[in-house]
Design a protein around this motif. Sequence first.
Motif, short mmCIF file in Angstrom:
data_model
loop_
_atom_site.label_atom_id
_atom_site.label_comp_id
_atom_site.label_asym_id
_atom_site.label_seq_id
_atom_site.Cartn_x
_atom_site.Cartn_y
_atom_site.Cartn_z
N ARG A 1 0.85 -1.19 0.00
CA ARG A 1 0.00 0.00 0.00
C ARG A 1 0.88 1.24 0.00
O ARG A 1 2.08 1.15 0.26
CB ARG A 1 -0.96 0.00 1.19
N SER A 2 0.27 2.39 -0.25
CA SER A 2 1.06 3.61 -0.42
C SER A 2 1.42 4.30 0.89
O SER A 2 2.22 5.23 0.90
CB SER A 2 0.28 4.61 -1.30
N LEU B 1 1.99 12.65 -1.71
CA LEU B 1 2.13 11.21 -1.54
C LEU B 1 0.76 10.55 -1.48
O LEU B 1 -0.26 11.21 -1.25
CB LEU B 1 2.90 10.88 -0.25
N GLY B 2 0.73 9.24 -1.65
CA GLY B 2 -0.48 8.47 -1.45
C GLY B 2 -1.25 8.20 -2.74
O GLY B 2 -0.66 8.09 -3.82
N ILE C 1 -2.77 9.37 -5.29
CA ILE C 1 -2.92 10.51 -6.20
C ILE C 1 -2.26 10.18 -7.54
O ILE C 1 -1.62 9.14 -7.69
CB ILE C 1 -2.28 11.79 -5.61
N GLY C 2 -2.40 11.13 -8.48
CA GLY C 2 -1.90 10.88 -9.82
C GLY C 2 -0.40 10.77 -9.93
O GLY C 2 0.13 10.08 -10.80
N GLY C 3 0.34 11.45 -9.04
CA GLY C 3 1.80 11.39 -9.11
C GLY C 3 2.41 11.74 -7.76
O GLY C 3 2.01 12.72 -7.13
N GLN C 4 3.34 10.92 -7.29
CA GLN C 4 3.98 11.16 -6.00
C GLN C 4 5.30 11.85 -6.26
O GLN C 4 6.21 11.26 -6.84
CB GLN C 4 4.16 9.84 -5.26
N THR C 5 5.38 13.10 -5.82
CA THR C 5 6.54 13.90 -6.22
C THR C 5 6.70 15.11 -5.29
O THR C 5 5.84 15.41 -4.47
CB THR C 5 6.37 14.39 -7.68
N ARG C 6 7.81 15.79 -5.47
CA ARG C 6 8.08 17.06 -4.80
C ARG C 6 7.82 18.17 -5.80
O ARG C 6 8.36 18.14 -6.91
CB ARG C 6 9.53 17.09 -4.31
N VAL D 1 -2.86 11.45 0.60
CA VAL D 1 -4.22 10.98 0.33
C VAL D 1 -4.28 9.50 0.66
O VAL D 1 -3.52 8.70 0.09
CB VAL D 1 -4.62 11.24 -1.13
N THR D 2 -5.18 9.13 1.55
CA THR D 2 -5.30 7.72 1.95
C THR D 2 -6.09 6.94 0.90
O THR D 2 -6.83 7.51 0.09
CB THR D 2 -6.02 7.60 3.30
N GLU D 3 -5.91 5.64 0.94
CA GLU D 3 -6.67 4.77 0.05
C GLU D 3 -8.07 4.54 0.60
O GLU D 3 -8.28 4.52 1.83
CB GLU D 3 -5.95 3.43 -0.11
N ALA D 4 -9.02 4.36 -0.29
CA ALA D 4 -10.39 4.03 0.12
C ALA D 4 -10.40 2.67 0.82
O ALA D 4 -9.61 1.77 0.47
CB ALA D 4 -11.31 4.03 -1.09
N PRO D 5 -11.28 2.49 1.82
CA PRO D 5 -11.28 1.21 2.57
C PRO D 5 -11.44 -0.01 1.69
O PRO D 5 -10.83 -1.06 1.96
CB PRO D 5 -12.48 1.39 3.52
N TYR D 6 -12.26 0.10 0.66
CA TYR D 6 -12.51 -1.08 -0.16
C TYR D 6 -11.27 -1.51 -0.96
O TYR D 6 -11.19 -2.65 -1.43
CB TYR D 6 -13.68 -0.84 -1.11
#
Length: 373
Positions: free
Chosen positions: A26-27, A252-253, A255-260, A343-348
Motif C-alpha cells: 500500500r502507499s 504522496l499516497g 494521487i496521480g503522481g507522487q513527487t516534490r 491521500v489515503t486509500e479508500a477502505p474497499y
Amino acid sequence: MTSRAGILRLGMMVALSLVAACGLPRSGPNKKEIYAGAVERGGNAHVIYVNDHVTRTTNFVPAYGFSSSFRNAGQVGADEIRAGDVLGLSIWENVDDGLLTSLGTSSTSLQEIQVDSAGYIFVPYAGRIRAAGNSPDQLREIITQRLSAQTPDPQVTVSRVAGNGATVSVMGKVMAQGVYPIERPTRTLSAMLAGAGGVSIEPEIAVVTVKRGNEQGKVWLTDLYSSRANDIAVRPGDIILVEEDQRSFTALGAIGGQTRVPLGNDMINAVEAIAMVGGLATALADPKGVFVLRDEPESVASRVLGKPVYGTQRMAYVLDLTRPNGLFLARDFLIRDSDTIYVTEAPYVQWNKTIAAITGSVDSADSVASFGE
C-alpha cells in the motif's frame, strides 16, 4: 489424493489470507492509523478537521522583503572617494621651475594614486591628505590649499581613474558573475542586476538576496520590478545572490503522481496542489482522507487549537472533500513550504487487494495440488 489436495489448498488459503491481511502493499498509512497518532490518543500530532476558522488562522504565507534599514539606506554618491579608489592628479604651476614640474614644463601628472585602507593619499609637498569621504572637487581644493604655501597659484585637477572602493559582488544565477563598481547608472539593485547581464533563470522562480554586514534581506525578482520600494540602493561591500527558490511541497499516497513540487512565488491552495500532481486516483483515493501534514509555528498552532501551546507543533489537517463545503474549504486552504499532502486509500481498496491475493493464491494452490496428484 483428492483429500490431500483439498487440505493443501485450504492450508494455503488460510496462510495467504493472514499474509494478505497484514502485509499487502500500500502507499502508506490509512485513516485509522493516522488518527491513532493523535495527541488525544497518546500520539504527538494534532489531527484537525479543516473548517472556516482553520483556513482563516493558517492562511498566511511568509513574505520576502527588505527591512527598514535596507530601504532607508541612501544611494552612494557617484563622486564620493572611498578607500581603494585610484585617483589621477594633474598639477600646473605658475613658475618656470616649480616644485613638481620639470624645467621647461608647466604641469605634471600623478597617475594611479591609490587611496589606502585608512582613506589617505600622499601628494609630494602637500603631505598625507584625507581623500575618502570627499568628492574630487573637494579634494582638489584641499591639495591646492596645501601647495599654495610653497608655489604661487597652483592649479590642480583630480579625477577617479577607477572606483574600486565602492563595489558589490554579484553571484548566482546571473549572466555574468563578478565584482562591479557602484557607478551613477548602477546605484540601485535592479540597475546592478542589469549591469550583470540580468538573471539566467525564469523570473517567476528567481529570488534575490542582498547580504550587508550581519544583515540580509531577500525579495522575489518579480516583486523587485513591480514595487519601487524593493529597489533598494546598493552599498559598498554588498553581496547580491540570485538563486532559484527552493520552497516546495510533497505529494504522496493515492494521487496521480507522487513527487516534490516547487511552490514558486504563487499562493497555491489544496485543490490546486492536488491538481498539479494529477488529482486523486479515482480507483484508489478516499476523498474523505486528504491530509496536509505540517510543522506549525507556536503562534499559529495556539490560535488553531484555541489554547496555548509551546514550541512548533505537528499538525495533520484533514480535508473531507465529500462534505457540502469540502471543496470550498480545500480551495481556501493554502499550501505552505515543506507541507506534505497525503491521500489515503479508500477502505474497499485494501479489501479488493486481499480478495485478489486470496483468489490468485487459490489458483496457485490448485496448481500445487495438481502437481501433488
